[in-house]
Design a protein around this motif. Structure first.
Motif, mmCIF file in Angstrom:
data_model
loop_
_atom_site.group_PDB
_atom_site.id
_atom_site.type_symbol
_atom_site.label_atom_id
_atom_site.label_comp_id
_atom_site.label_asym_id
_atom_site.label_seq_id
_atom_site.Cartn_x
_atom_site.Cartn_y
_atom_site.Cartn_z
ATOM 1 N N ILE A 1 0.842 -1.203 0.000
ATOM 2 C CA ILE A 1 0.000 0.000 0.000
ATOM 3 C C ILE A 1 0.877 1.253 0.000
ATOM 4 N N LEU B 1 2.056 1.892 -3.461
ATOM 5 C CA LEU B 1 1.017 2.451 -4.332
ATOM 6 C C LEU B 1 0.749 3.915 -4.011
ATOM 7 N N VAL B 2 0.719 4.256 -2.714
ATOM 8 C CA VAL B 2 0.472 5.650 -2.324
ATOM 9 C C VAL B 2 1.615 6.546 -2.797
ATOM 10 N N ARG C 1 -4.796 0.521 -5.348
ATOM 11 C CA ARG C 1 -4.697 0.917 -3.943
ATOM 12 C C ARG C 1 -5.996 0.602 -3.197
#
Length: 444
Positions: free
Chosen positions: A158, A161-162, A217
Motif C-alpha cells: 500500500i 502504491l500511495v 490501492r
C-alpha cells in the motif's frame, strides 16, 4: 463580479466537503500487526488446534489414573422356602433368617482398579500426546510469523502504491505546465501543434496510469482490512515514511545455521519424530504382560431399606491382583509394528527435506536482500542522471532545439527512475523482513 462570487462559492463548497471528509488516521505498522494477531481467522484456527492437542494430552493423563466404579441395584425376590444362614443361637434362631415369600434386596458395591504395569503403554501415550502438544504450539508460532510477514508485505505494498500515486500526480502537474508552455511556444511559432498534441497525449496516459494505481490501492486496502480484521468499508491511511533498510555484514553461513537451529518448523518436526518413537513404544506394549490391582467393597441388604440396619446385611471387601497376557500379540502385531516404524522413517525424511527447503529459502532471501541493497545504489544514481537529462532536454525544448518527443522521453525516464526508487526501497524493506522470517527471528 459574478465570476468572483461563483469562484468563492465553489471554494466554500470544496472547503465544506473537505471538512465533511476528514483524512483518516494513520495506522502504524505495529498496530496493524497487533490487530491481525488478534483478529485473523487463521491464527484463531491455529490456537483452536493447540487447545485440541492440549485436550488430547489431558485425556492421555486421565487414562493413567485409577478407575473407580460404584454400583447400586434393587431387586425383589420370591423364595420358594425359608432360608437360614449361620448357626442357631440359644433360642434356636439363626443369625440370618429369610422366611418364605417375597422380599426386597439392595446390592451395592465400590471397586477401584489400577494397572500397575502395562508394557509402558500409559507412559508412552502420555509422552506422545505431550510432544504433539508442544509441536502444535510451535506450528501456531510459525503461523504467527507468517501472518506478521504477510501483514508487512500488504502494508508496504500500500505504501508503494500511495507513493507512486504522489509521483504520478506530480508528473501530471508538470505536464499541465508543459502544455501551457507548449501552447505559448506554439503561438510564437517555435513548436508545432503536433508537438502540443504529443504532450496532451502523454498527460492522458499518465492520468490513465493514475486511475489504475488508485484502483489497485483501493483493492489493496480492502484486502488489508480483511487481513487485520477491520470492517471492509473502513478507511485507513498508512505511514508512507520509508526508512533505509538495515545493512548486514554477517556471512550467509551464519543465517543458515541460525535458521536450522531456530525455525519452529524444525523443532516441531523433531518433536513429531519423538512422538512417533513413543507411539512405537506404545505399540510394543502389547508384547508385554499386563499387571493390575483392584480393591472393592460389596454388601447385600435383603430388606427394602437403602441403608441397612445392623446385622441385617452381608458385606465384604476384597483386594486382588491380576496378570494378563495377550498370546495373539506373538503373531498378530507385525503390521502395527511395521506401520509404527514407517511413521518414524517418514518423520525423519520429512525433517531432512524440511531442512533442505529452509536452507534454500535462506540462501534465496539472503541473495535477494543483497541484490535489493545493490539495486538501490544503482537506481539512486540513475535518478540523478534522469533529473539532469530532463533539465537539459527541457531547456533545449524551450529554445526550440528539440521536439516534444525528446522531452517526453526524458520525462518518461525521470518518472520511471522515481518509481524505481520507491519500489527498490520498499522491496529492500520486504527482503530484509523475509530474511528475518527465513532465519526464524521474531518479526514482532
Amino acid at each position: 463580479m459574478k465570476t468572483y462570487v461563483l469562484g468563492a462559492s465553489l471554494w466554500l463548497m470544496s472547503a465544506a466537503w473537505g471538512f465533511a471528509q476528514p483524512t483518516p488516521p494513520v495506522m502504524p505498522l505495529d498496530r496493524a500487526v497487533e490487530l491481525a494477531l488478534q483478529n485473523n481467522k487463521s491464527i484463531k484456527l491455529a490456537d483452536a488446534r493447540t487447545l485440541a492437542a492440549e485436550a488430547r494430552s489431558q485425556e492421555a493423563k486421565d487414562r493413567s489414573l485409577p478407575q473407580a466404579n460404584a454400583s447400586l441395584a434393587y431387586s425383589r425376590y420370591s423364595l420358594l422356602g425359608p432360608f437360614s444362614l449361620g448357626a442357631p443361637d440359644a433360642d434356636g434362631k439363626s443369625a440370618l433368617t429369610i422366611p418364605a415369600g417375597a422380599f426386597n434386596a439392595t446390592i451395592g458395591g465400590l471397586t477401584v482398579t489400577k494397572e500397575v504395569f502395562g508394557g509402558f503403554a500409559e507412559k508412552s501415550a502420555e509422552k506422545s500426546a505431550e510432544l504433539l502438544t508442544k509441536a502444535s504450539r510451535l506450528d501456531a508460532k510459525r503461523n504467527r510469523s507468517e501472518l506478521v510477514y504477510t501483514v508487512k508485505d500488504a502494508y508496504y505494498n500500500i505504501v508503494k502504491l500511495v507513493r507512486s500515486t504522489s509521483v504520478i500526480d506530480q508528473s501530471i502537474k508538470q505536464f499541465d505546465e508543459k502544455e501551457r508552455e507548449a501552447r505559448n511556444l506554439e503561438k510564437e511559432g517555435i513548436v508545432t501543434a503536433n508537438e502540443v498534441l504529443k504532450i496532451q497525449l502523454q498527460k492522458n496516459n499518465l492520468q490513465l496510469s493514475r486511475l489504475q494505481v488508485d484502483k489497485a490501492r483501493q483493492t489493496a486496502l480492502y484486502n488489508f482490512n480483511l487481513l487485520v480484521g477491520l470492517p471492509e468499508d473502513q478507511t485507513i491511511s498508512v505511514d508512507t515514511t520509508l526508512a533505509n533498510p538495515v545493512t548486514t555484514a554477517e556471512p550467509l553461513s551464519n543465517f543458515v545455521t541460525q535458521a536450522v537451529q531456530s525455525r519452529p518448523e524444525v523443532e516441531a518436526n523433531n518433536l513429531r519424530l519423538q512422538s512417533a518413537q513413543e507411539l512405537l513404544r506404545n505399540t510394543r506394549s502389547s508384547l508385554y504382560p499386563h499387571l493390575g490391582v483392584s480393591a472393592g467393597f460389596n454388601y447385600i441388604n435383603p430388606t427394602a431399606h437403602l441403608i441397612p440396619e445392623a446385622k441385617s446385611f452381608v458385606s465384604a471387601w476384597n483386594v486382588g491382583a491380576g496378570l494378563t497376557y495377550n498370546v495373539g500379540s506373538l503373531f498378530n502385531m507385525k503390521g502395527k509394528l511395521n506401520s509404527a516404524k514407517l511413521a518414524i522413517n517418514q518423520a525423519s525424511l520429512q525433517g531432512q527435506q524440511q531442512t533442505d527447503q529452509i536452507r534454500s529459502e535462506v540462501v534465496t532471501a539472503y541473495n535477494n536482500y543483497q541484490l535489493a541493497l545493490e539495486q538501490q545504489t544503482v537506481i539512486r544514481t540513475a535518478v540523478g542522471q534522469a533529473q539532469e537529462n530532463y533539465r537539459l532536454t527541457e531547456s533545449r525544448f524551450r529554445n526550440g532545439l528539440v521536439g516534444s518527443t525528446d522531452l517526453l522521453e526524458a520525462n518518461s525516464f525521470l518518472l520511471q527512475a522515481q518509481l524505481n526508487v520507491i519500489n527498490a526501497t520498499v522491496d529492500a524493506q520486504l527482503a530484509y523482513q523475509h530474511l528475518l522470517k527465513a532465519t526464524g527471528n521474531n518479526l514482532n
